[in-house]
Design an enzyme around this catalytic site. Structure first.
Site, PDB file in Angstrom:
ATOM      1  CB  THR A 373      -1.108   0.195   1.270  1.00 11.35           C
ATOM      2  OG1 THR A 373      -1.756  -1.093   0.931  1.00 11.35           O
ATOM      3  CG2 THR A 373      -1.891   1.123   1.465  1.00 11.35           C
ATOM      4  CG  ASN A 393      -4.614  -6.884   0.384  1.00  9.82           C
ATOM      5  OD1 ASN A 393      -4.626  -5.981   2.127  1.00  9.82           O
ATOM      6  ND2 ASN A 393      -5.558  -7.906   0.676  1.00  9.82           N
ATOM      7  CG  ASP A 415      -8.799  -5.628   2.591  1.00 10.11           C
ATOM      8  OD1 ASP A 415      -7.891  -6.360   3.122  1.00 10.11           O
ATOM      9  OD2 ASP A 415      -8.558  -4.695   1.735  1.00 10.11           O
ATOM     10  CB  SER A 444     -10.342  -0.213   3.198  1.00  4.25           C
ATOM     11  OG  SER A 444      -8.570   0.374   3.162  1.00  4.25           O
ATOM     12  N   GLY A 465      -1.663  -2.457   6.381  1.00  6.91           N
ATOM     13  CA  GLY A 465      -2.457  -2.855   6.630  1.00  6.91           C
ATOM     14  C   GLY A 465      -3.200  -3.047   8.073  1.00  6.91           C
TER      15      GLY A 465
HETATM   16  N1  GLY Z   1      -5.682  -3.379   1.550  1.00 13.95           N
HETATM   17  C1  GLY Z   1      -5.760  -2.973   2.672  1.00 13.95           C
HETATM   18  C2  GLY Z   1      -6.831  -2.669   3.274  1.00 13.95           C
HETATM   19  O1  GLY Z   1      -7.684  -1.171   2.657  1.00 13.95           O
HETATM   20  O2  GLY Z   1      -7.047  -2.333   4.977  1.00 13.95           O
END
Ligand code: GLY
Length: 564
Positions: A373, A393, A415, A444, A465
């Site tokens: 991310t 992700n 997710d 998310s 994360g």
């Molecule tokens: N893909 C990680 C989040 O959106 O939290």
């Protein structure tokens, strides 16, 4: 009985709270400088180029996101999505642009479960079945159309050039690609794009992505339809379906970004503006800070501060697991979660001397955090702001490049909660609110945030994360505690985390003394020193007194921060 003075103070507090809620902080005057912090120097430079060419922060955001999609392909890209938190200086409009991916229309709640109802390993993580319908291209087109001054052709030009001509491989790219080598080798189009003869390219080697350049150019020339209709869309759908995926053209045609009201709340004189569902960010931050507002953290020892923060996080992440999902599909009790009365009720079970057992709160975890991310923060001289967190992700997403489009697809389907009992890759507990449904957005943790006060505005966010929210939280607490805000210190501060389950405090290696960790253990916390990189915060501080902006990139990464 309440005295008159107490009553006056209480009413004044309430009036201040209302004021903070409804008044975004704006300045009429121009700033002497602009600032950008992003995870890659080439992206920051592309953003600066847009501002120098007469674009605004929104044009710069498109340029930065476009370049990150090329030079940080493991973190975000056209095949992914994210959230853009916007502040438009002209009218003070604050909005969250939701460019989050959506589940395909053929998605089913049990699509990652075997006949016994158990999650099928890797099904929601690798290959095209793990990919949700991308939102970033639509987000960029929307930004250009509604907020920017420059055409997409101009704001995406640096991304197109870098995809076509290549960018030099750095140590970070190598480390990421090495850690995901098997995934990259598992699909020929992916291996062709990101590897050299099946191995990780050397430092300094130019990585060219000519097919991605063509897809970027289609987006730049035709806007959203250049990606969601026509040859790029057809090629993606055909490649996905040929390898067991379930996308259809209708999924792409129907994808739409949403403008959502951000979550806004107060904490000790700060006005905090953060991501709304389908991000858990704003509500989880609010839940934590509303509990912490009941304690005078400045008067506590380091270990006691950590204990209280962990206990507040435990409860807010518990609520995340119970209530949060895509608000277009589930009813979220937002008003209750934001109310002081609810915070009081949740705080009542906190013991100052002993850790609460998460199991005593109830419900559902495996944890693997990562350095994936990406985030950037931008302010222009007019005071327009963008804080954006974007993702595909986990590192290199699904590992699937769709046909000849050069577009690496996300694995955001992970997710979602594969079942109410299953945890996702971050160990986050499953819940009914976050079950898969056709067209739904997965919950998310991405939390682009503005923190406004009379001293100035902090714009921030980070990858990480499920730890994203606690990293943003710690920076907010750091800002509140610092007599003179220092954005570099906030981005580099030591980090710890609690997410209800697994029931433990996770701490960054070498960040806290043994004495502090022992004190936490004595209170009954399981202290887990969690290896790996703890985020990559990109923050901008706009100082009200001087009007100057300062940018900082997390020392844990290799970003580019510029204020000029
Ligand atoms: N893909 C990680 C989040 O959106 O939290």
């Amino acid at each position: 009985m309440q005295s008159l003075t107490e009553m006056i103070i209480q009413r004044a507090r309430f009036a201040l709270l209302l004021f903070l809620f409804f008044t975004p902080l704006t300045w009429a005057e121009q700033f002497p400088n602009a600032a950008i912090a992003s995870a890659h120097p080439l992206a920051t430079l592309a953003g600066r180029e847009m501002l120098d060419q007469g674009g605004n922060a929104f044009d710069a955001a498109i340029a930065v996101a476009g370049v990150l999609a090329v030079v940080e392909p493991y973190n975000s890209g056209l095949g992914g999505g994210g959230f853009f938190l916007l502040h438009r200086a002209r009218d003070g409009r604050q909005v969250m642009l939701d460019a989050r991916e959506k589940a395909p229309l053929a998605a089913r709640s049990d699509m990652y479960l075997d006949q016994k109802g158990e999650p099928i390993a890797q099904a929601s993580l690798a290959g095209p079945l793990a990919a949700a319908i991308p939102g970033l291209p639509a987000g960029l087109a929307h930004l250009a159309k509604r907020y920017g001054r420059l055409p997409l052709r101009q704001s995406l030009s640096a991304a197109i050039r870098l995809a076509e001509e290549g960018f030099p491989i750095d140590a970070r790219y190598r480390a990421m690609a090495e850690s995901q080598l098997m995934l990259l080798q598992s699909h020929s189009a992916t291996a062709q794009q990101f590897l050299t003869e099946g191995t990780v390219p050397k430092i300094g080697e130019l990585l060219k992505q000519p097919q991605l350049a063509v897809s970027l150019r289609m987006l730049a020339q035709q806007g959203s339809k250049g990606f969601y209709r026509g040859p790029v869309a057809r090629a993606m759908v055909a490649a996905v379906r040929a390898q067991g995926g379930i996308w259809t053209q209708a999924d792409l045609t129907r994808y739409q970004v949403k403008e959502r009201a951000p979550i806004v709340f107060g904490y000790r004189g700060l006005r905090i503006v953060s991501a709304a569902p389908p991000s858990a960010g704003g509500l989880t931050l609010a839940g934590t800070l509303n509990i912490l507002a009941r304690y005078d953290l400045a008067q506590q020892s380091r270990a006691q501060q950590m204990h209280l923060v962990a206990e507040a996080l435990r409860r807010a992440y518990h609520d995340r697991a119970r209530y949060l999902g895509d608000a277009d599909f589930v009813r979220i009790p937002t008003a209750t979660l934001l109310s002081p009365a609810y915070a009081e009720q949740r705080a009542a079970s906190i013991d100052l001397n002993n850790a609460t057992l998460s199991a005593s709160l109830d419900v559902a975890s495996r944890v693997k955090q990562g350095d994936h991310t990406t985030h950037f923060s931008i302010v222009d001289r007019a005071g327009n702001r963008v804080a954006a967190t974007l993702s595909i992700n986990t590192l290199f997403g699904s590992g699937f490049v769709a046909g000849n489009t050069g577009v690496l697809l996300n694995n955001e389907m992970d997710d979602f909660a594969a079942s109410e009992q299953a945890q996702n890759v971050y160990g986050l507990a499953g819940s009914r609110a976050n079950r898969i449904a056709p067209g739904k957005r997965p919950l998310s943790s991405m939390s682009p945030t503005f923190v406004e006060s009379q001293r100035g505005v902090l714009m921030l966010g980070t990858p990480g994360g499920s730890r994203i929210i606690s990293m943003v939280l710690l920076a907010i607490l750091g800002l509140e505690a610092s007599p003179v805000p220092d954005v570099a210190a906030l981005a580099g501060a030591p980090r710890f985390h609690h997410q209800y389950l697994p029931d433990r405090i996770e701490v960054e290696p070498d960040a806290f003394s043994a004495a502090v960790l022992d004190e936490l253990a004595l209170k009954g916390h399981v202290v887990h020193i969690a290896p790996g990189k703890w985020g990559n915060m990109q923050a901008v501080w706009i100082d009200r007194a001087s009007g100057r902006a300062f940018a900082a990139s997390d020392p844990r990464g290799a970003g580019g921060a510029l204020a000029w």
